[in-house]
Design a protein around this motif. Structure first.
Motif, PDB file in Angstrom:
ATOM      1  N   PRO A  38      57.872  43.111 -42.146  1.00 30.84           N
ATOM      2  CA  PRO A  38      56.905  43.983 -42.349  1.00 30.84           C
ATOM      3  C   PRO A  38      56.337  44.771 -40.645  1.00 30.84           C
ATOM      4  N   VAL A  39      56.309  43.620 -39.940  1.00 27.43           N
ATOM      5  CA  VAL A  39      55.729  43.527 -38.485  1.00 27.43           C
ATOM      6  C   VAL A  39      56.835  43.704 -37.644  1.00 27.43           C
ATOM      7  N   GLN A  40      58.157  42.908 -37.986  1.00 30.03           N
ATOM      8  CA  GLN A  40      59.186  42.997 -37.144  1.00 30.03           C
ATOM      9  C   GLN A  40      59.959  44.424 -37.506  1.00 30.03           C
ATOM     10  N   MET A  41      59.913  44.858 -38.888  1.00 26.71           N
ATOM     11  CA  MET A  41      60.418  46.168 -39.000  1.00 26.71           C
ATOM     12  C   MET A  41      59.192  46.952 -37.936  1.00 26.71           C
ATOM     13  N   GLN A  42      58.287  47.316 -38.001  1.00 22.83           N
ATOM     14  CA  GLN A  42      57.630  48.260 -37.294  1.00 22.83           C
ATOM     15  C   GLN A  42      57.572  47.780 -35.769  1.00 22.83           C
ATOM     16  N   ARG A  43      57.748  46.849 -35.047  1.00 19.74           N
ATOM     17  CA  ARG A  43      58.137  46.412 -33.456  1.00 19.74           C
ATOM     18  C   ARG A  43      60.026  47.510 -33.452  1.00 19.74           C
ATOM     19  N   LEU A  44      60.775  46.530 -34.602  1.00 19.66           N
ATOM     20  CA  LEU A  44      61.830  47.581 -34.708  1.00 19.66           C
ATOM     21  C   LEU A  44      62.307  49.402 -34.045  1.00 19.66           C
ATOM     22  N   GLU A  46      59.030  51.452 -33.143  1.00 15.81           N
ATOM     23  CA  GLU A  46      58.764  51.359 -32.351  1.00 15.81           C
ATOM     24  C   GLU A  46      59.579  51.123 -30.908  1.00 15.81           C
ATOM     25  N   GLY A  47      60.464  50.453 -31.033  1.00 14.04           N
ATOM     26  CA  GLY A  47      61.401  50.279 -29.886  1.00 14.04           C
ATOM     27  C   GLY A  47      62.198  51.059 -30.014  1.00 14.04           C
ATOM     28  N   TYR A  48      62.730  51.195 -31.068  1.00 10.63           N
ATOM     29  CA  TYR A  48      63.688  52.322 -31.086  1.00 10.63           C
ATOM     30  C   TYR A  48      63.495  53.615 -30.848  1.00 10.63           C
ATOM     31  N   ARG A  49      61.935  54.222 -32.104  1.00 12.55           N
ATOM     32  CA  ARG A  49      61.280  55.436 -30.687  1.00 12.55           C
ATOM     33  C   ARG A  49      61.178  55.513 -29.238  1.00 12.55           C
ATOM     34  N   ASP A  50      60.993  54.271 -28.717  1.00 12.75           N
ATOM     35  CA  ASP A  50      59.925  54.041 -27.274  1.00 12.75           C
ATOM     36  C   ASP A  50      61.428  54.197 -26.597  1.00 12.75           C
ATOM     37  N   ARG A  51      62.444  53.768 -26.918  1.00  8.34           N
ATOM     38  CA  ARG A  51      63.847  53.450 -26.858  1.00  8.34           C
ATOM     39  C   ARG A  51      64.224  52.615 -25.806  1.00  8.34           C
ATOM     40  N   ASP A  52      63.421  51.480 -25.930  1.00  6.21           N
ATOM     41  CA  ASP A  52      62.992  49.659 -25.534  1.00  6.21           C
ATOM     42  C   ASP A  52      64.881  49.004 -26.192  1.00  6.21           C
ATOM     43  N   GLN A  55      62.997  44.894 -27.099  1.00  5.50           N
ATOM     44  CA  GLN A  55      62.192  44.976 -28.145  1.00  5.50           C
ATOM     45  C   GLN A  55      63.118  45.296 -29.579  1.00  5.50           C
ATOM     46  N   VAL A  56      63.960  46.200 -29.396  1.00  4.69           N
ATOM     47  CA  VAL A  56      65.094  46.935 -30.791  1.00  4.69           C
ATOM     48  C   VAL A  56      65.932  45.167 -31.003  1.00  4.69           C
ATOM     49  N   ARG A  57      65.824  44.633 -30.202  1.00  4.50           N
ATOM     50  CA  ARG A  57      67.537  43.427 -30.113  1.00  4.50           C
ATOM     51  C   ARG A  57      65.970  42.010 -31.071  1.00  4.50           C
ATOM     52  N   GLN A  58      64.873  42.152 -30.941  1.00  2.00           N
ATOM     53  CA  GLN A  58      64.401  40.848 -31.271  1.00  2.00           C
ATOM     54  C   GLN A  58      64.170  40.928 -32.368  1.00  2.00           C
ATOM     55  N   ALA A  59      63.106  42.079 -32.285  1.00  2.00           N
ATOM     56  CA  ALA A  59      62.925  42.457 -33.792  1.00  2.00           C
ATOM     57  C   ALA A  59      63.828  42.082 -34.929  1.00  2.00           C
ATOM     58  N   ALA A  60      65.719  42.861 -34.325  1.00  5.54           N
ATOM     59  CA  ALA A  60      66.652  43.023 -35.201  1.00  5.54           C
ATOM     60  C   ALA A  60      67.196  41.835 -35.473  1.00  5.54           C
ATOM     61  N   ASP A  86      74.056  49.797 -28.533  1.00  7.25           N
ATOM     62  CA  ASP A  86      74.028  50.041 -27.121  1.00  7.25           C
ATOM     63  C   ASP A  86      72.613  50.832 -27.832  1.00  7.25           C
ATOM     64  N   ILE A  87      71.792  51.043 -26.545  1.00  3.93           N
ATOM     65  CA  ILE A  87      70.418  51.732 -26.145  1.00  3.93           C
ATOM     66  C   ILE A  87      71.193  53.490 -26.457  1.00  3.93           C
ATOM     67  N   THR A  88      72.179  54.100 -25.283  1.00  4.96           N
ATOM     68  CA  THR A  88      72.743  54.787 -25.145  1.00  4.96           C
ATOM     69  C   THR A  88      73.025  55.887 -26.707  1.00  4.96           C
ATOM     70  N   ARG A  89      72.751  55.127 -27.599  1.00  4.93           N
ATOM     71  CA  ARG A  89      73.013  55.173 -29.216  1.00  4.93           C
ATOM     72  C   ARG A  89      71.959  55.241 -29.695  1.00  4.93           C
ATOM     73  N   TYR A  90      71.415  55.383 -29.534  1.00  4.01           N
ATOM     74  CA  TYR A  90      69.719  55.746 -30.175  1.00  4.01           C
ATOM     75  C   TYR A  90      70.216  56.923 -30.500  1.00  4.01           C
ATOM     76  N   GLY A  91      68.999  57.250 -31.965  1.00  6.05           N
ATOM     77  CA  GLY A  91      69.021  58.972 -32.079  1.00  6.05           C
ATOM     78  C   GLY A  91      70.564  59.596 -32.524  1.00  6.05           C
ATOM     79  N   GLU A  92      71.709  59.166 -32.864  1.00  7.93           N
ATOM     80  CA  GLU A  92      72.573  59.173 -32.919  1.00  7.93           C
ATOM     81  C   GLU A  92      73.035  59.512 -34.500  1.00  7.93           C
ATOM     82  N   PRO A  93      73.553  60.235 -35.015  1.00  4.68           N
ATOM     83  CA  PRO A  93      73.462  59.827 -36.814  1.00  4.68           C
ATOM     84  C   PRO A  93      73.490  58.233 -37.737  1.00  4.68           C
TER      85      PRO A  93
END
Length: 120
Positions: A38-44, A46-52, A55-60, A86-93
């Protein structure tokens, strides 16, 4: 909905044999995953939301490593997809769908692991 088991039966057998050789080992591995996932999911999230992307890679990666160790079949593939987004794909369906799938897989994994521990 998938009919595949959440935990690979061969991995579960291996974990049970490990527990026979070293009593309590399986419960300890499960406890660590249930506590940290759950901690890693939260980090993931947050990283996704913040486009980090890092952070997303490490948590995943952490989630995928834990899933591999415990034979959590759905989480392995889904974590890997997110780890390599790819960070440019964050938010895509497709990215949103992968993140939603990982949420479900993570919840299912925790429930399945708790069930296994209860059966010991």
């Amino acid at each position: 909905m998938s009919t595949d088991p959440v935990i690979d039966p061969k991995a579960l057998e291996l974990l049970r044999s490990l527990d026979q050789d070293r009593p309590g080992a399986m419960i300890e591995l499960v406890r660590l995953f249930i506590t940290d996932a759950p901690v890693q999911m939260q980090r993931l999230e947050e990283g996704y939301r913040d486009r980090d992307g890092e952070q997303v890679r490490q948590a995943a990666h952490f989630l995928r490593s834990g899933a591999l160790a415990l034979g959590l079949t759905g989480m392995i593939d889904t974590s890997q997809v997110i780890e390599h987004l790819d960070i440019t794909r964050y938010g895509e369906p497709e990215s949103e769908a992968a993140l939603a799938a990982l949420r479900v897989e993570s919840r299912n994994a925790v429930v399945a692991l708790l069930s296994v521990v209860d059966s010991l």
